[in-house]
Structure formats: structure tokens, C-alpha cells
Design a protein around this motif. Structure first.
Motif, mmCIF file in Angstrom:
data_model
loop_
_atom_site.group_PDB
_atom_site.id
_atom_site.type_symbol
_atom_site.label_atom_id
_atom_site.label_comp_id
_atom_site.label_asym_id
_atom_site.label_seq_id
_atom_site.Cartn_x
_atom_site.Cartn_y
_atom_site.Cartn_z
ATOM 1 N N GLU A 4 0.827 -1.210 0.000
ATOM 2 C CA GLU A 4 0.000 0.000 0.000
ATOM 3 C C GLU A 4 0.860 1.258 0.000
ATOM 4 O O GLU A 4 0.522 2.256 -0.665
ATOM 5 N N GLU B 119 1.954 1.745 -3.424
ATOM 6 C CA GLU B 119 0.838 2.182 -4.261
ATOM 7 C C GLU B 119 0.603 3.684 -4.103
ATOM 8 O O GLU B 119 0.392 4.400 -5.099
ATOM 9 N N TYR B 120 0.659 4.173 -2.882
ATOM 10 C CA TYR B 120 0.510 5.615 -2.672
ATOM 11 C C TYR B 120 1.671 6.385 -3.300
ATOM 12 O O TYR B 120 1.475 7.459 -3.895
ATOM 13 N N VAL C 18 1.122 6.559 -7.066
ATOM 14 C CA VAL C 18 0.097 7.551 -7.410
ATOM 15 C C VAL C 18 0.661 8.966 -7.296
ATOM 16 O O VAL C 18 0.458 9.808 -8.191
ATOM 17 N N ALA C 19 1.385 9.247 -6.230
ATOM 18 C CA ALA C 19 1.916 10.597 -6.018
ATOM 19 C C ALA C 19 2.908 10.996 -7.099
ATOM 20 O O ALA C 19 2.826 12.099 -7.669
ATOM 21 N N TRP D 103 -8.819 2.820 -6.450
ATOM 22 C CA TRP D 103 -9.060 4.189 -5.980
ATOM 23 C C TRP D 103 -10.528 4.428 -5.652
ATOM 24 O O TRP D 103 -10.846 5.366 -4.918
ATOM 25 N N ARG E 196 -10.676 3.313 -2.091
ATOM 26 C CA ARG E 196 -9.875 4.180 -1.217
ATOM 27 C C ARG E 196 -9.665 5.524 -1.907
ATOM 28 O O ARG E 196 -8.650 5.746 -2.576
ATOM 29 N N GLY F 71 -8.651 8.196 -1.041
ATOM 30 C CA GLY F 71 -7.466 8.945 -0.651
ATOM 31 C C GLY F 71 -6.439 9.029 -1.771
ATOM 32 O O GLY F 71 -5.651 9.992 -1.833
ATOM 33 N N PHE F 72 -6.434 8.067 -2.676
ATOM 34 C CA PHE F 72 -5.509 8.118 -3.808
ATOM 35 C C PHE F 72 -5.786 9.343 -4.681
ATOM 36 O O PHE F 72 -4.864 9.988 -5.175
ATOM 37 N N VAL G 256 -4.461 12.438 -2.934
ATOM 38 C CA VAL G 256 -3.007 12.540 -3.079
ATOM 39 C C VAL G 256 -2.639 13.075 -4.455
ATOM 40 O O VAL G 256 -1.781 13.968 -4.591
#
Length: 212
Positions: A5, A8-9, A12-13, A59, A62, A64-65, A68
Motif C-alpha cells: 500500500e 501504491e501511494y 500515485v503521487a 481508488w 480508497r 485517498g488516492f 493525493v
């Protein structure tokens, strides 16, 4: 939060930053920045999840992706003018994003119980399709289609390295780190030293060949 995870974040960022940089080259407004950043950040993972039947798409489950990615777009919107060469920054950020996204695709696919061929394909797809969508939408030459450069090859070899490490008995995280190292090493070598595979070149027709 698991190591996968976290990767993964991070994927994405960093991909969102590249999308926002391309948006800056196209001189889009703030909403355009956020759209392109989000498209780039989640495009590859969305394709992966749809093909694998993962429900819900990462996404969607979640959000939050998306937050971000939007924050990354805001950062670039207000700071892109400070970069001496936005294109050079784009190339290296994209290399970092590729090196993080491919292990994510590999880890998710292995975790769902799929075999080596599917792992290879989904690793490459996760790493490359977001950037492809970004470049096509913004009317840029896609980085993965630039002649002679190692891009898809880097992603493929990185995914293969993860499978090889797993076959040697390496646990999950070290195998994914090996994937990231091989992917980034090949892509960085292509950017810094011109590493490339031979490209196809059509032979010119013989003067005496019949016309068709």
C-alpha cells in the motif's frame, strides 16, 4: 498500512507529479492540472484492476488516492515555473514512477493468485498505461514509444526480476524491491547513457525489384 500500500501511494503521487508537469507544458488551468494528474496517477492501476476483475477498483475503494493526486497537481501548479527544465524533470520523475508502479502491479497480481504470464503483463500495464494516457490526452509523443529507449523493456525486465526473485525463495518485499531496482536501473541507464535495444529498420527495395 502494508508495504504494498505504501508503494501504491508512492506510485500515485509520483505519477501525478508527472501528469501535472505535462499539464504545465500544455498550459492548462488548475482543473486541467488535477484531471491530468489523476488520469496519470490511476490510469494504469485502473486498467489492471478492470482486467483482473478486482472489485472495487483500487481508488474507488480508497478515495485517498485521488486526494493525493490532486495535492500533487496543486504543488506543481504553483511551482513548475521554478524548474529550469520541466521536460528533464518529467523524464526522471516518470522513471521513478515507473520503478514504483511496476512492483505494485506485480504485487497485486501475485496476491490475487495469478500466474507468471499475467504477472508480467499486469506489471507492465500498471507501470506504462497511465503515462500513455497522459501523453495522448496532452498531444505529447508518448515516452514509451520514443525510438530506441528502454521503457517497456525496463518494465518487463523489472517484473521478470520479481518473478525470478520469488522463484529463488525471496519473500514478497525483497522481490518487489528487486523489481523496482531493475526497472529504475534500466530506465535510468537509457536516459543517462543512451542504453537502447536495436530498432527495426526496413531494407530499401532493390532497384530491380518489381513495383507493386
Amino acid at each position: 498500512m502494508t508495504p504494498l500500500e505504501v508503494l501504491e501511494y508512492a506510485s500515485v503521487a509520483v505519477f501525478a507529479l508527472t501528469g501535472a508537469l505535462v499539464a504545465s507544458r500544455s498550459q492548462l488551468d488548475l482543473v486541467g492540472f488535477i484531471f491530468i494528474a489523476c488520469l496519470t496517477a490511476v490510469g494504469g492501476g485502473t486498467l489492471r484492476d478492470l482486467l483482473l476483475g478486482r472489485d472495487p477498483v483500487f481508488w474507488v475503494g480508497r478515495p485517498g488516492f485521488i486526494v493525493v493526486a490532486a495535492l500533487a497537481a496543486l504543488v506543481v501548479f504553483f511551482s513548475a515555473h521554478l524548474l529550469e527544465s520541466r521536460y528533464r524533470a518529467l523524464l526522471w520523475l516518470d522513471a521513478c514512477a515507473l520503478a514504483v508502479a511496476v512492483p505494485v502491479g506485480v504485487g497485486v497480481t501475485i496476491g490475487m493468485g495469478y500466474g507468471p504470464v499475467t504477472v508480467l503483463v499486469m506489471g507492465v500495464a500498471t507501470g506504462s498505461f497511465g503515462g500513455l494516457m497522459r501523453d495522448v490526452v496532452c498531444n505529447e509523443v508518448p515516452l514509451l514509444l520514443r525510438q530506441g529507449e528502454l521503457y517497456l523493456t525496463a518494465a518487463f525486465c523489472g517484473a521478470g526480476a520479481a518473478l525470478a526473485a520469488g522463484a529463488l525463495g525471496w519473500p514478497g518485499l525483497p522481490a518487489l524491491l528487486a523489481c523496482a531496482a531493475v526497472t529504475f536501473g534500466l530506465r535510468a541507464g537509457s536516459l543517462a547513457f543512451g542504453w537502447a535495444l536495436p530498432v527495426y529498420k526496413a531494407r530499401p527495395p532493390r532497384p530491380d525489384a518489381p513495383k507493386r
